[in-house]
Design an enzyme around this catalytic site. Structure first.
Site, PDB file in Angstrom:
ATOM      1  N   GLN B 130       3.679  -5.114  -7.620  1.00  0.00           N
ATOM      2  CA  GLN B 130       3.456  -5.599  -6.317  1.00  0.00           C
ATOM      3  C   GLN B 130       2.822  -6.964  -6.218  1.00  0.00           C
ATOM      4  OE1 GLN B 130       2.925  -3.272  -2.495  1.00  0.00           O
ATOM      5  NE2 GLN B 130       0.544  -3.949  -2.906  1.00  0.00           N
ATOM      6  N   GLY B 131       3.279  -8.022  -5.684  1.00  0.00           N
ATOM      7  CA  GLY B 131       2.236  -9.114  -5.603  1.00  0.00           C
ATOM      8  C   GLY B 131       2.149  -9.497  -4.133  1.00  0.00           C
ATOM      9  N   SER B 133      -1.838  -9.170  -2.770  1.00  0.00           N
ATOM     10  CA  SER B 133      -3.226  -9.543  -2.696  1.00  0.00           C
ATOM     11  C   SER B 133      -3.193 -10.993  -3.676  1.00  0.00           C
ATOM     12  CB  SER B 133      -4.182  -8.664  -3.218  1.00  0.00           C
ATOM     13  OG  SER B 133      -4.210  -7.592  -2.581  1.00  0.00           O
ATOM     14  N   GLU B 248       4.410   3.859   2.895  1.00  0.00           N
ATOM     15  CA  GLU B 248       3.438   4.448   2.435  1.00  0.00           C
ATOM     16  C   GLU B 248       3.137   5.831   2.842  1.00  0.00           C
ATOM     17  OE1 GLU B 248      -0.337   2.637   2.627  1.00  0.00           O
ATOM     18  OE2 GLU B 248      -1.138   3.555   0.942  1.00  0.00           O
ATOM     19  N   SER B 373      -9.049  -1.376   2.984  1.00  0.00           N
ATOM     20  CA  SER B 373     -10.157  -0.569   2.635  1.00  0.00           C
ATOM     21  C   SER B 373     -10.503   0.073   3.571  1.00  0.00           C
ATOM     22  CB  SER B 373     -11.276  -2.006   2.747  1.00  0.00           C
ATOM     23  OG  SER B 373     -11.361  -2.464   3.778  1.00  0.00           O
TER      24      SER B 373
END
Lengths: 375, 390
Positions: B130-131, B133, B248, B373
Site C-alpha cells: 500500500q502506497g 503515507s 478495515e 494514530s
C-alpha cells in the site's frame, strides 16, 4: 451471534426511561437530596416502577413475577442510574434473588409476591463493618448454636429504614456461611442511620442482638454459594447502575461543551477536551458491553465457574472505573458551575463514588481476576 | 443474547481445525521460531504455506465464490481469525491486498482488473503493498505530493512513499498519486496500481527501533503506469481511498483477543518464573490488562453482531482501533512492570530467552501510530461519534 439487547428489552428500557423522565426528573431528585431526614423512598416513583413490572422482572411467574433474566433487570438498573433515581429498587430485587436462589418453596411463596408487587421493600445485609464482600474477613453477623438467633452488625446496608425484609449473610456456630431472613420489627433488630453524601440513597448499619432469623434453605443454592451468587448479582446490578450514571454524565457533558464558548469558540472544539471525551466514550461503551456479558453469564451459568466469575469481576471493575472517570470529568468540563450545589453534576459524581466500592471495588475485583488467572 | 455460532459455522470450525492441525509444524508454535529465520526465508515459508491454505479452500472466507472465495459468513471469518491464531498459523503475507484492495476491486474495478488482480492475490502469486503515507503525509493523508503526469497511454510517476509494509517483497503497490497539477488536498488524486518490477521503482528497507524491517520506503523516478491501471475514476482517488479504508471494519477483534489473551498467559508464566506472581501491585496491573482484553472480546462480539445485522459501523472502527491498540500496548508495558529489571535482559537465566517478548514490547510502540494514530482516532470519535465541533 447476537450480542445485543432484543427489541423487547430495548422497548422495556424505553418504557422505564420515559416513565422516570416524565414522573421523576432532576427537580424531584433534588427534593430528595435536599431532605436528608426524609426516607429517600418517594412512593410515586416506587409505585410507578412496580406498575412497570420493574420489581417483578426476576421473580418466577408462579410467584406473580415476570420470570425474566438479569439481562432484563440490568436494563432497569441502567435507567435508574441514568436518572440518579432514589429508592430501594436494587436491594429489593437482590432480596428476591436470594429467595429465588436459596429459599424453599414455602419461603418463596411467603415473600416473593409481595416483593414483586412492591408491597414489601427488601434489602440485603451481606458485609460486616470493615469486612470484605467475599466474606473472607469480618462477616459481622453470627448465628448461635440454635441456628435461629443472629447477633452482630452489617454495614453499609441500603435503605434499612424502609425495609420490611432483610436478607442477612451470617456465619453459623460451625463457621459455615448462609443467608437468613430477618423481618423488620424483629426483637433486637435496630437500624442506625449512617448518612451519606450520596443524597440519592439512604444508608445505615443493621445491628442484631439475639434477633430471630430463618435460614434460607431448600432452594437451588445454599451456604457460601448462595451468598456468593447474591453478591455477584449485586455486583452486576450495581455495575449496570454505574454504567447508566456514566453514560448520562458523559452525554450531558458533551452537550454542554458543544455549546459553551470560551476564547470565542465552543470549548468542545479543544483537543484537550475532545480526547478525554473520546477516551471516556470508549471506556463507558466497553463497560456497557461488560455489563451485558456478565448479566448473560449469570443468566446462563452460575458463580463458581471461572468464566462466569471472570465476567462478573470484569464488569464491576470496568463499570466502577468508568463511572468515577465520567462523573469526575463532568465536574471538570462543566467548569466552576459543575462544582456548585445548584448544578446536578454532584448527584452523578456522588452516586458513582458511593456505589463504586459496593459488592467489591474495582481493586477487589481485579484481585479476584488475578486469583483466577495467575494463581 | 445468543453468543453461539450456527451449526454450519461450527462445522466450518471443525474442518478448518483439522486442516490446520495437519499443516502447521509443531516448531511454529515456539515463541522465537519466526525470529530465528532470515527475513527472506520467513517470508518464503509463509507465502508458500498461505498458498497451500488457499488451495485447501481456507482463504477469502467471506469473498464470493466467483472470486475464488469461500462465500462464508461474518461468523466464519471470526472463527477463521480465532482458529488460525489458536493454531499458531503465521500472519498473512498479503494483508493489505486481501484486506483493502481486493474488496475495493470487487466493488469498483473494471472486469479486467477483477480477473487480473484477485485470483493471483489469493494464491500469493502477486504480493501487494500500500502506497499511501509519504514523508510529508502521515496522519494528514490529503497532503500527498507524489505526482503523475499523463504521457500518451501512461502516467509518469515521481515521488516517495514511506512506512510501506512488505516493501522489499512486494510485486505491486496501490498508490495515491496527485494527477492534476496544482490541485490541493482531496482533489485531483488518483489511485494507481503500479508494477514495482520496473526501473522507475526502488524499494529500500526501513530498520525499525525493534531491529526488524517490516516497513520500507518506495521511490518513484519516472515510473510508468498504464492509464488502465487506475482504480476508480481518474481524479477521484480520494473517494477510492476512503472506500478502500472502509474495509478495515470487520470482525478481526475475535482473532486479536485470542492472540493477546495468549500473550497475557505467557507474561503470567514469566511472572511465576521470576517470583513476582504474589506482588499485589503486579497483580493489579495484569488484572487491569485482563479487564481491557475481555472488553475487547465483548466489543468484537458486538461488532460481529452489527455486521451480521447489516448495519453500517460508521466511525465505530475508530473505537475498535483505540481499544485494541491501547490495550496491546498496556499489556506489553505491564510485562516490564511485573518483571522488573529482568524484563530488559535477553537471557536473564541460561535457560530463559526473553527476546521474543521484548520484540513484542518494542512492536507495541508502533500500533498506536500506524493505521491512524490514537490521536487521530480520538478526533474521529469526538467529532463523528460524539458530535463535538471541529
Amino acid at each position: 451471534m447476537f450480542f445485543a439487547l432484543t427489541s423487547d428489552q430495548q422497548a422495556f428500557a424505553a418504557t422505564v426511561r420515559e416513565f422516570v423522565a416524565d414522573r421523576f426528573d432532576l427537580d424531584a431528585v433534588r427534593a430528595v437530596v435536599e431532605d436528608p431526614d426524609g426516607d429517600g423512598h418517594p412512593l410515586t416513583l416506587w409505585k410507578g416502577l412496580a406498575d412497570q413490572g420493574a420489581l417483578a422482572v426476576l421473580v418466577p411467574e408462579e410467584h406473580d413475577g415476570l420470570g425474566l433474566g438479569l439481562l432484563d433487570a440490568q436494563v432497569v438498573a441502567r435507567e435508574l442510574g441514568a436518572a440518579v433515581a432514589p429508592g430501594p429498587w436494587t436491594t429489593t430485587v437482590l432480596a428476591a434473588e436470594a429467595l429465588r436462589l436459596a429459599g424453599s418453596p414455602a419461603q418463596q411463596a411467603a415473600w416473593l409476591p409481595a416483593l414483586a408487587a412492591g408491597e414489601t421493600v427488601g434489602t440485603v445485609a451481606l458485609r460486616g463493618e470493615a469486612g470484605s464482600w467475599d466474606g473472607r474477613s469480618g462477616r459481622g453477623i453470627t448465628v448461635d448454636a440454635s441456628g435461629e438467633r443472629l447477633s452482630g452488625t452489617a454495614s453499609p446496608v441500603d435503605y434499612p429504614g424502609v425495609a420490611g425484609l432483610f436478607v442477612v449473610a451470617a456465619t453459623d456456630a460451625e463457621g459455615a456461611p448462609g443467608l437468613y431472613l430477618v423481618e423488620a420489627g424483629a426483637q433486637g433488630l435496630s437500624v442506625r442511620d449512617q448518612r451519606t453524601y450520596d443524597g440519592t440513597a439512604r444508608v445505615g448499619a443493621v445491628e442484631l442482638a439475639d434477633t430471630p432469623g430463618e435460614l434460607l434453605s431448600g432452594g437451588t443454592l445454599s451456604g457460601g454459594e448462595a451468598v456468593g451468587a447474591v453478591t455477584a448479582r449485586g455486583a452486576v446490578l450495581t455495575a449496570a447502575d454505574l454504567v447508566g450514571v456514566a453514560r448520562e454524565a458523559l452525554t450531558r457533558t458533551v452537550d454542554y461543551d458543544r455549546d459553551r464558548k470560551q476564547f470565542g469558540v465552543p470549548v468542545g472544539s479543544f483537543q484537550a477536551i475532545k480526547h478525554t471525551m473520546a477516551d471516556l466514550h470508549v471506556g463507558v461503551t466497553m463497560a456497557e458491553h461488560a455489563v451485558l456479558f456478565a448479566a448473560h453469564a449469570l443468566d446462563s451459568g452460575e458463580t463458581g465457574d471461572p468464566a462466569t466469575d471472570i465476567a462478573v469481576a470484569v464488569a464491576k471493575a470496568k463499570a466502577s472505573d468508568a463511572a468515577w472517570a465520567a462523573t469526575g470529568a463532568m465536574i471538570q468540563f462543566f467548569g466552576g458551575i459543575g462544582f456548585t450545589w445548584e448544578h446536578e453534576a454532584h448527584f452523578f459524581y456522588k452516586r458513582a463514588r458511593r456505589r463504586a466500592p459496593l459488592f467489591g471495588s474495582a481493586d477487589e475485583h481485579r484481585e479476584r481476576l488475578a486469583a483466577l488467572t495467575i494463581d | 443474547m445468543d453468543l453461539s455460532y450456527t451449526a454450519e459455522e461450527e462445522q466450518f470450525r471443525t474442518e478448518l481445525r483439522d486442516w490446520l492441525a495437519g499443516s502447521i509444524p509443531p516448531e511454529w508454535a515456539e515463541p522465537g521460531f519466526w525470529r530465528s529465520l532470515d527475513d527472506d526465508e520467513s517470508f518464503r515459508l509463509r507465502r508458500e504455506w498461505e498458498a497451500s491454505k488457499t488451495a485447501a479452500g481456507f482463504s477469502g472466507i467471506q469473498w464470493p465464490t466467483e472470486y475464488g472465495g469461500r462465500g462464508g459468513t461474518p461468523g466464519m471469518k471470526a472463527i477463521y481469525d480465532e482458529e488460525t491464531v489458536r493454531a499458531h498459523a503465521p500472519q498473512t503475507v498479503n494483508v493489505l491486498g486481501l484486506t483493502f484492495l481486493a474488496p475495493t476491486v470487487m466493488a469498483i474495478g473494471t472486469p479486467e482488473q477483477k480477473s487480473e488482480i484477485i485470483g493471483p492475490m489469493l494464491r500469493n502469486e502477486v504480493i501487494w503493498c500500500q502506497g499511501f503515507s509519504e514523508p510529508g503525509a502521515g496522519s494528514d493523508l490529503a497532503a500527498v505530493a507524489t505526482r503523475g503526469v499523463r504521457d500518451g497511454d501512461d502516467f509518469v510517476v515521481n515521488g516517495q512513499k514511506i512506512w510501506t509494509t512488505n516493501a522489499m517483497h512486494g510485486d505491486k503497490i496501490f498508490t495515491l498519486v496527485r494527477t492534476e497539477p496544482g490541485s490541493e488536498r482531496h482533489k485531483g488524486l488518483s489511485m494507481m496500481l503500479i508494477d514495482m518490477d520496473q526501473p522507475g521503482v526502488e524499494a529500500r528497507p526501513l530498520k525499525q527501533m525493534s531491529g526488524a524491517s517490516e516497513f520500507g520506503e518506495v521511490f518513484f523516478t519516472d515510473a510508468r503506469v498504464p492509464v488502465k491501471d487506475c482504480l476508480g475514476e481518474i481524479g477521484q482517488g480520494w473517494r477510492t481511498a476512503m472506500l478502500l479504508l472502509s474495509f478495515e471494519r470487520g470482525a478481526s477483534g475475535v482473532g486479536q483477543y485470542t492472540e493477546f489473551r495468549r500473550q497475557y498467559d505467557e507474561i503470567v508464566e514469566q511472572m511465576r518464573r521470576f517470583g513476582r506472581s504474589d506482588d499485589p501491585v503486579a497483580r493489579q496491573k495484569m488484572a487491569n490488562c485482563l479487564v481491557e482484553l475481555e472488553c475487547l472480546r465483548y466489543h468484537a462480539m458486538h461488532i460481529l453482531t452489527q455486521v451480521e445485522q447489516g448495519r453500517d459501523l460508521g466511525s465505530e472502527s475508530s473505537m475498535t482501533k483505540l481499544q485494541w491498540s491501547e490495550t496491546f500496548q498496556d499489556l506489553w508495558e505491564a510485562f516490564d512492570d511485573v518483571l522488573g529489571p529482568e524484563a530488559s535482559l535477553e537471557r536473564p537465566r541460561p535457560d530463559v530467552d526473553l527476546t521474543p517478548y521484548q520484540a513484542q514490547a518494542m512492536w507495541s510502540r508502533s500500533v498506536t501510530i500506524w493505521g491512524g494514530s490514537s490521536q487521530v482516532q480520538r478526533n474521529i470519535v469526538a467529532e463523528r461519534v460524539l458530535g463535538l465541533p471541529r
